[in-house]
Design an enzyme around this catalytic site. Structure first.
Site, PDB file in Angstrom:
ATOM      1  CD  GLU A  56      35.077  85.201  21.486  1.00 55.59           C
ATOM      2  OE1 GLU A  56      36.178  85.471  21.025  1.00 55.59           O
ATOM      3  OE2 GLU A  56      34.006  85.683  21.054  1.00 55.59           O
ATOM      4  N   GLY A  77      29.975  82.055  26.424  1.00 53.93           N
ATOM      5  CA  GLY A  77      28.612  81.838  26.894  1.00 53.93           C
ATOM      6  C   GLY A  77      27.828  83.127  26.839  1.00 53.93           C
TER       7      GLY A  77
HETATM    8  N1  LIG Z   1      30.320  84.483  21.761  1.00 54.42           N
HETATM    9  C1  LIG Z   1      30.381  83.171  21.638  1.00 54.42           C
HETATM   10  O1  LIG Z   1      31.307  82.609  21.040  1.00 54.42           O
HETATM   11  C2  LIG Z   1      29.293  82.323  22.228  1.00 54.42           C
HETATM   12  C3  LIG Z   1      28.267  82.843  22.999  1.00 54.42           C
HETATM   13  N2  LIG Z   1      27.281  82.013  23.527  1.00 54.42           N
HETATM   14  C4  LIG Z   1      26.141  82.588  24.206  1.00 54.42           C
HETATM   15  O2  LIG Z   1      25.787  81.750  25.381  1.00 54.42           O
HETATM   16  C5  LIG Z   1      24.366  81.591  25.419  1.00 54.42           C
HETATM   17  C6  LIG Z   1      23.987  80.169  25.195  1.00 54.42           C
HETATM   18  O3  LIG Z   1      24.866  79.300  25.816  1.00 54.42           O
HETATM   19  P1  LIG Z   1      24.609  78.880  27.339  1.00 54.42           P
HETATM   20  O4  LIG Z   1      25.466  77.700  27.639  1.00 54.42           O
HETATM   21  O5  LIG Z   1      23.167  78.792  27.663  1.00 54.42           O
HETATM   22  O6  LIG Z   1      25.197  80.113  28.123  1.00 54.42           O
HETATM   23  P2  LIG Z   1      25.437  80.250  29.681  1.00 54.42           P
HETATM   24  O7  LIG Z   1      26.102  81.538  29.750  1.00 54.42           O
HETATM   25  O8  LIG Z   1      24.232  79.998  30.504  1.00 54.42           O
HETATM   26  O9  LIG Z   1      26.462  79.066  30.083  1.00 54.42           O
HETATM   27  C7  LIG Z   1      27.736  79.081  29.560  1.00 54.42           C
HETATM   28  C8  LIG Z   1      28.627  78.284  30.513  1.00 54.42           C
HETATM   29  O10 LIG Z   1      28.727  78.985  31.753  1.00 54.42           O
HETATM   30  C9  LIG Z   1      28.344  78.139  32.839  1.00 54.42           C
HETATM   31  N3  LIG Z   1      27.755  78.970  33.883  1.00 54.42           N
HETATM   32  C10 LIG Z   1      26.486  79.378  34.014  1.00 54.42           C
HETATM   33  N4  LIG Z   1      26.358  80.182  35.104  1.00 54.42           N
HETATM   34  C11 LIG Z   1      27.598  80.269  35.670  1.00 54.42           C
HETATM   35  C12 LIG Z   1      28.141  80.931  36.827  1.00 54.42           C
HETATM   36  N5  LIG Z   1      27.389  81.685  37.616  1.00 54.42           N
HETATM   37  N6  LIG Z   1      29.470  80.792  37.100  1.00 54.42           N
HETATM   38  C13 LIG Z   1      30.255  80.023  36.299  1.00 54.42           C
HETATM   39  N7  LIG Z   1      29.799  79.363  35.199  1.00 54.42           N
HETATM   40  C14 LIG Z   1      28.487  79.489  34.898  1.00 54.42           C
HETATM   41  C15 LIG Z   1      27.395  77.152  32.209  1.00 54.42           C
HETATM   42  O11 LIG Z   1      27.330  75.998  33.003  1.00 54.42           O
HETATM   43  P3  LIG Z   1      26.040  75.037  32.908  1.00 54.42           P
HETATM   44  O12 LIG Z   1      25.616  74.986  31.475  1.00 54.42           O
HETATM   45  O13 LIG Z   1      26.508  73.740  33.442  1.00 54.42           O
HETATM   46  O14 LIG Z   1      25.012  75.699  33.761  1.00 54.42           O
HETATM   47  C16 LIG Z   1      28.086  76.908  30.878  1.00 54.42           C
HETATM   48  O15 LIG Z   1      29.152  76.012  31.042  1.00 54.42           O
HETATM   49  C17 LIG Z   1      23.830  82.480  24.353  1.00 54.42           C
HETATM   50  O16 LIG Z   1      23.646  83.784  24.831  1.00 54.42           O
HETATM   51  C18 LIG Z   1      24.936  82.507  23.298  1.00 54.42           C
HETATM   52  O17 LIG Z   1      24.908  83.607  22.450  1.00 54.42           O
HETATM   53  C19 LIG Z   1      27.310  80.667  23.393  1.00 54.42           C
HETATM   54  C20 LIG Z   1      28.344  80.118  22.644  1.00 54.42           C
HETATM   55  C21 LIG Z   1      29.345  80.896  21.963  1.00 54.42           C
END
Ligand SMILES: NC(=O)C1=CN([C@@H]2O[C@H](COP(=O)(O)OP(=O)(O)OC[C@H]3O[C@@H](n4cnc5c(N)ncnc54)[C@H](OP(=O)(O)O)[C@@H]3O)[C@@H](O)[C@H]2O)C=CC1
Ligand SMILES: O=C(O)[C@H](O)CS(=O)(=O)O
Length: 492
Positions: free
Chosen positions: A265, A243
């Site tokens: 990641e 994320g």
């Molecule tokens: N390096 C890699 O392989 C990847 C990186 N990314 C990066 O992630 C971003 C886009 O994806 P996005 O889903 O918006 O990213 P987020 O980081 O917002 O969310 C990723 C996951 O984390 C969860 N989450 C959010 N806040 C918290 C917290 N405080 N504690 C625990 N879990 C939490 C989200 O839940 P919920 O969505 O339910 O809020 C989701 O399941 C971009 O920056 C992208 O580059 C994305 C995919 C692959």
């Protein structure tokens, strides 16, 4: 294609793949208080399912069950675990169409691309099932005559996983496959936007014969609560996250309390460099894949496109022509290249980046506005005259915007490409072997695509440097993140 997804089950050959209960400790359950949250189709905004809104207590139950199941699972041979993972792979591929429909409906990526993700996600189950038989140790010549040294590798234990919405199948299998292959227990918490693909994976895992409790799926809109349980529960030995870097930092801080091993990641800001000796047609082909795959909603997509001055205008024209041939629409209904963005927040971020670039002198040569379909559909966009002063230079757009920067020298563009806190993927097109060698070595990234815009595969180590992450996923290296090394010194 059917022109409605009001009842997603009607689209499926096997409606039982659309699970609407969570999979906890080997049982299909509702939330204790009956709470649910909605899953919507981003292309139409309609509710396609409601799933349990689980709590920390449910996550704790899944973790405890994984710890119990893991002992027996780890005691099996790699070959035994491999046989079950092979069945899981076969079931995923046999149900690729239905899994693709579910993924397309909850995430929005066009059906063809969604089916492609299923094959990509399944490839990790296949690859690591095979690797399950190859977890080798070593012997080391003793340091004293009466000492015999061996090194063995053992599963780390219970693994907790948090994954994003953009690849709701593959981001889970890229983690659970190596973990289960080496004998770990696995508790997955998918993004609230896209839980259905994870639940469908659990349906097939159960059918493949994964023992009860070894693999759980916690559906919850309480992201922070579940994350805290994962970081604070003393049974959890490893947290694996995909994320944003922002959330990665939060989790690392929380996991630090237990000195928990983490794989991260995280975000990217990939440079895509076109040198004047590049094959421009191949460079345009690569830019289309790298920039626009998944509507630009990938962490490895080209976020900055640098084109050397001598070929800038020609490349811009070719890219504009290629993007103009694409189509936007409902990926369940029509054969399109682009579906909707995941939500309105994502669309507004794209609009902000375009407005900022225009205000600072960039030119919109194609697109630049919301699509006539409305909702979170957006026109694929090409910007020229982009400079370092613009937000697209340092922030991840995560949408269908191709910003073209002009550069003069190799030294200049390498410095610009590396001037970011991120270091995930990078790409460049050139044909001079000296230039290729110099540039691939000087780019500060975990991954470099040379004359290609698509590098993701189960056989290679995927991951970033700097603030793009920790660890690698995929390839035989991906096993190490789920193994502990034990040194045994025997006195004879
Ligand atoms: N390096 C890699 O392989 C990847 C990186 N990314 C990066 O992630 C971003 C886009 O994806 P996005 O889903 O918006 O990213 P987020 O980081 O917002 O969310 C990723 C996951 O984390 C969860 N989450 C959010 N806040 C918290 C917290 N405080 N504690 C625990 N879990 C939490 C989200 O839940 P919920 O969505 O339910 O809020 C989701 O399941 C971009 O920056 C992208 O580059 C994305 C995919 C692959
Ligand atoms: O989540 C992502 O963006 C993926 O890691 C991209 S890829 O693995 O499909 O390239």
């Amino acid at each position: 294609m059917l022109d409605s997804v009001t009842n997603l089950r009607d689209l499926l050959k096997d409606p039982s793949l659309l699970a609407t209960q969570a999979y906890v400790a080997g049982e299909w359950v509702d939330a204790a208080d009956g709470a649910t949250f909605e899953v919507t189709n981003p292309a139409r905004g309609d509710v396609i399912a409601r799933v349990p809104n689980l709590t920390r207590a449910d996550a704790a139950r899944a973790i405890a069950a994984a710890a119990v199941a893991q002992k027996e699972w780890a005691a099996r041979t790699g070959k035994e675990r491999a046989a079950i993972m092979r069945k899981w792979f076969d079931l995923m591929m046999a149900n690729q169409d239905d899994l693709g429909i579910i993924l397309c409906a909850e995430m929005g990526k066009p059906l063809a691309e969604a089916k492609g993700e299923i094959a990509y996600g399944a490839s990790f189950i296949e690859w690591f099932g095979e690797e399950a038989k190859r977890v080798y140790g070593e012997t080391i010549p003793g340091h004293q005559r009466d000492k015999r040294i061996t090194v063995i590798k053992q599963p780390i234990g219970v693994v907790a996983s948090i994954t994003p919405w953009n690849f709701p199948n593959a981001m889970i299998t890229r983690k659970c496959a190596p973990a289960l292959a080496v004998g770990c227990g696995f508790v997955a918490r998918p993004a609230a936007e896209t839980p259905l693909s994870a639940l469908a994976l659990a349906v097939l895992a159960e059918r493949a014969g994964l023992p009860k409790g070894i693999f759980s799926v916690i559906t919850s809109a309480r992201a922070s609560d579940i994350g805290k349980e994962f970081c604070e529960n003393p049974i959890v030995r490893k947290l694996t996250f995909t994320g944003s870097t922002e959330v990665g930092r939060i989790l690392l801080r929380q996991a630090a309390e237990q000195v928990m091993k983490c794989s991260m990641e995280l975000g990217g800001n990939a440079p895509f460099i076109v040198f004047d000796d590049a094959d421009l047609d191949k460079a345009v082909e690569g830019a289309m894949i790298s920039k626009f795959r998944n509507n630009g909603q990938t962490c490895v997509c080209a976020n900055r496109i640098y084109v050397q001055a001598g070929v800038y205008d020609a490349f811009a024209e070719k890219l504009k022509a290629a993007v103009a041939k694409t189509s936007v629409g409902d990926g369940l209904k029509d054969s399109v290249q682009f579906g909707p963005l995941i939500n309105m927040d994502a669309l507004e971020k794209v609009e902000e980046h375009i407005a900022d670039a225009k205000a600072k002198g960039a030119k919109v040569v194609l697109g630049g506005a919301r699509h006539e379909l409305g909702g979170s559909f957006f026109q694929p966009t090409v910007l020229t005259g982009v400079t370092d002063a613009m937000a697209v230079t340092s922030e991840e757009t995560f949408g269908p915007v191709a910003p073209l920067f002009k550069f003069d020298t190799e030294e200049e563009v390498i410095a610009k490409a590396n001037d970011t806190i991120f270091g995930l993927a990078s790409y460049f097109y050139a044909r001079d072997i000296g230039r290729i060698t110099r540039v691939q070595e000087q780019l500060e990234y975990g991954m470099v695509g040379v004359n290609t815009g698509l590098i993701s595969t189960e056989v290679a180590p995927f991951g970033g440097v700097k603030q793009s992450g920790l660890g690698r996923e995929g390839s035989h290296h991906g096993m190490e993140d789920y193994l502990e090394m034990k040194y045994i010194c025997l006195s004879v």
